[in-house]
Motif scaffolding. Structure first.
Motif, PDB file in Angstrom:
ATOM      1  N   LEU A 104     -16.692   8.306  64.493  1.00  0.00           N
ATOM      2  CA  LEU A 104     -15.443   7.558  64.297  1.00  0.00           C
ATOM      3  C   LEU A 104     -14.422   8.419  63.538  1.00  0.00           C
ATOM      4  N   CYS A 105     -14.904   9.077  62.472  1.00  0.00           N
ATOM      5  CA  CYS A 105     -14.008   9.910  61.659  1.00  0.00           C
ATOM      6  C   CYS A 105     -13.479  11.089  62.480  1.00  0.00           C
ATOM      7  N   ILE A 106     -14.337  11.662  63.304  1.00  0.00           N
ATOM      8  CA  ILE A 106     -13.888  12.800  64.126  1.00  0.00           C
ATOM      9  C   ILE A 106     -12.804  12.332  65.112  1.00  0.00           C
ATOM     10  N   ALA A 107     -13.045  11.174  65.738  1.00  0.00           N
ATOM     11  CA  ALA A 107     -12.060  10.656  66.705  1.00  0.00           C
ATOM     12  C   ALA A 107     -10.742  10.355  65.998  1.00  0.00           C
ATOM     13  N   ALA A 108     -10.824   9.777  64.791  1.00  0.00           N
ATOM     14  CA  ALA A 108      -9.595   9.444  64.054  1.00  0.00           C
ATOM     15  C   ALA A 108      -8.848  10.722  63.665  1.00  0.00           C
ATOM     16  N   ALA A 109      -9.596  11.732  63.244  1.00  0.00           N
ATOM     17  CA  ALA A 109      -8.959  12.983  62.797  1.00  0.00           C
ATOM     18  C   ALA A 109      -8.228  13.663  63.960  1.00  0.00           C
ATOM     19  N   LYS A 117       4.425  18.435  74.528  1.00  0.00           N
ATOM     20  CA  LYS A 117       4.561  18.200  75.981  1.00  0.00           C
ATOM     21  C   LYS A 117       5.966  17.722  76.314  1.00  0.00           C
ATOM     22  N   LYS A 118       6.544  16.952  75.357  1.00  0.00           N
ATOM     23  CA  LYS A 118       7.907  16.440  75.591  1.00  0.00           C
ATOM     24  C   LYS A 118       8.949  17.526  75.351  1.00  0.00           C
ATOM     25  N   GLY A 119       8.519  18.733  75.016  1.00  0.00           N
ATOM     26  CA  GLY A 119       9.458  19.853  74.878  1.00  0.00           C
ATOM     27  C   GLY A 119       9.789  20.232  73.453  1.00  0.00           C
ATOM     28  N   LYS A 120       9.172  19.555  72.476  1.00  0.00           N
ATOM     29  CA  LYS A 120       9.492  19.889  71.081  1.00  0.00           C
ATOM     30  C   LYS A 120       8.925  21.265  70.730  1.00  0.00           C
ATOM     31  N   LYS A 121       9.751  22.108  70.070  1.00  0.00           N
ATOM     32  CA  LYS A 121       9.296  23.452  69.683  1.00  0.00           C
ATOM     33  C   LYS A 121       9.230  23.524  68.150  1.00  0.00           C
ATOM     34  N   TYR A 122       8.206  24.167  67.655  1.00  0.00           N
ATOM     35  CA  TYR A 122       8.099  24.339  66.191  1.00  0.00           C
ATOM     36  C   TYR A 122       8.224  25.819  65.863  1.00  0.00           C
ATOM     37  N   ASP A 123       8.919  26.144  64.755  1.00  0.00           N
ATOM     38  CA  ASP A 123       9.035  27.554  64.347  1.00  0.00           C
ATOM     39  C   ASP A 123       7.715  28.029  63.750  1.00  0.00           C
ATOM     40  N   THR A 124       7.145  27.174  62.909  1.00  0.00           N
ATOM     41  CA  THR A 124       5.836  27.521  62.330  1.00  0.00           C
ATOM     42  C   THR A 124       4.875  26.397  62.690  1.00  0.00           C
ATOM     43  N   THR A 125       3.583  26.616  62.525  1.00  0.00           N
ATOM     44  CA  THR A 125       2.618  25.555  62.836  1.00  0.00           C
ATOM     45  C   THR A 125       2.888  24.374  61.901  1.00  0.00           C
ATOM     46  N   PRO A 126       3.183  23.208  62.442  1.00  0.00           N
ATOM     47  CA  PRO A 126       3.536  22.078  61.579  1.00  0.00           C
ATOM     48  C   PRO A 126       2.308  21.473  60.897  1.00  0.00           C
ATOM     49  N   ALA A 127       2.528  20.921  59.703  1.00  0.00           N
ATOM     50  CA  ALA A 127       1.427  20.221  59.029  1.00  0.00           C
ATOM     51  C   ALA A 127       1.177  18.916  59.768  1.00  0.00           C
ATOM     52  N   LEU A 128      -0.064  18.557  59.924  1.00  0.00           N
ATOM     53  CA  LEU A 128      -0.381  17.293  60.586  1.00  0.00           C
ATOM     54  C   LEU A 128      -0.127  16.154  59.604  1.00  0.00           C
ATOM     55  N   ARG A 129       0.267  15.000  60.107  1.00  0.00           N
ATOM     56  CA  ARG A 129       0.489  13.870  59.192  1.00  0.00           C
ATOM     57  C   ARG A 129      -0.857  13.370  58.653  1.00  0.00           C
ATOM     58  N   PRO A 130      -0.841  12.761  57.452  1.00  0.00           N
ATOM     59  CA  PRO A 130      -2.103  12.259  56.890  1.00  0.00           C
ATOM     60  C   PRO A 130      -2.681  11.121  57.740  1.00  0.00           C
ATOM     61  N   LEU A 131      -3.970  10.966  57.666  1.00  0.00           N
ATOM     62  CA  LEU A 131      -4.637   9.887  58.408  1.00  0.00           C
ATOM     63  C   LEU A 131      -4.371   8.540  57.741  1.00  0.00           C
ATOM     64  N   ASN A 132      -4.286   7.493  58.537  1.00  0.00           N
ATOM     65  CA  ASN A 132      -4.188   6.149  57.976  1.00  0.00           C
ATOM     66  C   ASN A 132      -5.222   5.240  58.658  1.00  0.00           C
ATOM     67  N   LEU A 133      -5.312   4.013  58.137  1.00  0.00           N
ATOM     68  CA  LEU A 133      -6.362   3.109  58.629  1.00  0.00           C
ATOM     69  C   LEU A 133      -6.252   2.871  60.131  1.00  0.00           C
ATOM     70  N   ASP A 134      -5.004   2.808  60.642  1.00  0.00           N
ATOM     71  CA  ASP A 134      -4.805   2.549  62.078  1.00  0.00           C
ATOM     72  C   ASP A 134      -5.486   3.593  62.949  1.00  0.00           C
ATOM     73  N   ASP A 135      -5.496   4.831  62.485  1.00  0.00           N
ATOM     74  CA  ASP A 135      -6.139   5.896  63.282  1.00  0.00           C
ATOM     75  C   ASP A 135      -7.594   5.545  63.559  1.00  0.00           C
ATOM     76  N   PHE A 136      -8.234   4.948  62.548  1.00  0.00           N
ATOM     77  CA  PHE A 136      -9.650   4.622  62.678  1.00  0.00           C
ATOM     78  C   PHE A 136      -9.835   3.365  63.516  1.00  0.00           C
ATOM     79  N   ILE A 137      -8.989   2.379  63.252  1.00  0.00           N
ATOM     80  CA  ILE A 137      -9.120   1.114  63.980  1.00  0.00           C
ATOM     81  C   ILE A 137      -8.932   1.393  65.486  1.00  0.00           C
ATOM     82  N   GLN A 138      -7.946   2.228  65.812  1.00  0.00           N
ATOM     83  CA  GLN A 138      -7.694   2.508  67.233  1.00  0.00           C
ATOM     84  C   GLN A 138      -8.837   3.318  67.848  1.00  0.00           C
ATOM     85  N   SER A 139      -9.547   4.091  67.006  1.00  0.00           N
ATOM     86  CA  SER A 139     -10.637   4.912  67.539  1.00  0.00           C
ATOM     87  C   SER A 139     -11.901   4.111  67.781  1.00  0.00           C
ATOM     88  N   LYS A 140     -11.955   2.918  67.188  1.00  0.00           N
ATOM     89  CA  LYS A 140     -13.215   2.143  67.248  1.00  0.00           C
ATOM     90  C   LYS A 140     -13.564   1.701  68.658  1.00  0.00           C
TER      91      LYS A 140
END
Ligand code: ATP
Length: 269
Positions: free
Chosen positions: A229-234, A246-269
């Motif tokens: 579950l944690c791996i899927a949420a991460a 995919k939508k065409g957004k370009k980053y100059d440097t590798t962007p930091a990923l946003r922090p995990l929240n409870l929804d990430d886990f609930i949706q992974s269940k």
């Protein structure tokens, strides 16, 4: 060969502290296996305190039996030999006697050692009457004879640790040789919380992330289910970033990923 792993104690890389929950199991293993291996002199007098030759870990899949076996070897400062019951019987019929002798003589050389037999029911399962494969029967008898034949000096320093999800399939003669049986249960909510805290210790999670709610919402999950579950949420923030790209957004440097929240886990269940 038929041994799936041989690892010296310093290289196993798993300690009791890496295992969430299962405190009672760890305490029992400490008394039954770690102390006799580390302080054999305390167990060498009288008849009552004899180190036990065999321990059975049983319980549902994914509850940490293999993890416990490895951590036990680390904590006891013992070598770790791992064999899998089903591989032994399917691949190596015919050579039962030779293989079993080789295994036990190898184990004696590596003592102190934990010989972990995963799926012990397939190697040492109940006698299957007329349908039982002759090779399986021979392998089991050889294994038990070699086990009984351990010299008492060795038996203090060689522990056979079996694991199974199907304890009722075990042969009575085998059950007798595994006098200590330890149930490794599914975690309750408090224990799920302990396990989740271990998996999430180094993750970037929102400050108000409520791990307790997640523990409460995962009734019936094993430690292994919680890890998946944690791996899927991460993976969710990574997926979002890939979608943006995919939508065409370009980053100059590798962007930091946003922090995990409870929804990430609930949706992974
Ligand atoms: P099986 O009966 O299917 O062989 P098992 O009981 O041996 O399963 P393990 O292989 O030890 O289970 O656990 C699978 C994985 O689940 C471990 O590698 C670990 O990542 C995770 N896990 C299970 N229980 C725990 C726990 N109590 N604490 C931390 N991790 C755990």
């Amino acid at each position: 060969n038929f041994i799936s792993a041989v690892v010296p104690p310093g290289e196993i890389g798993i300690k009791f502290d890496d295992i969430g929950a299962l405190d009672d199991v760890k305490t029992t293993l400490h008394e039954l296996a770690i102390l006799p291996m580390k302080r054999p002199e305390l167990f060498s007098h009288g008849n009552l305190l004899r180190p036990c030759k065999g321990i059975l870990l049983f319980g549902p899949p994914g509850t940490g039996k293999t993890l416990l076996a490895k951590a036990l070897a680390t904590e006891a400062g013992a070598n770790f030999i791992s064999i899998t019951g089903s591989t032994l019987t399917s691949k190596w019929f015919g050579d039962a006697e030779k293989l079993t002798k080789a295994l036990f003589s190898f184990a004696s050389k590596l003592a102190p050692v934990i010989v972990f037999v995963d799926e012990v029911d397939s190697l040492l399962g109940a006698r299957g009457g007329g349908f039982e494969h002759e090779a399986t029967r021979r392998m089991r008898n050889e294994f038990m004879a070699a086990w009984d034949g351990l010299r008492s000096k060795d038996s203090q320093r060689i522990l056979i640790l079996g694991a199974t999800n199907r304890p009722f399939d075990l042969d009575d003669a085998v059950i007798r040789r595994l006098p200590r049986r330890i149930y490794v249960d599914l975690p309750d909510a408090d224990n799920r919380l302990k396990i989740l805290k271990i998996f999430l210790a180094k993750e970037n999670i929102e400050p108000d992330f409520d791990v307790r709610s997640l523990a409460n919402a995962t009734e019936g999950y094993s430690g292994s289910d919680l890890k998946n579950l944690c791996i899927a949420a991460a993976y969710r923030p990574v997926q979002e970033l890939l979608d943006e790209e995919k939508k065409g957004k370009k980053y100059d440097t590798t962007p930091a990923l946003r922090p995990l929240n409870l929804d990430d886990f609930i949706q992974s269940k």
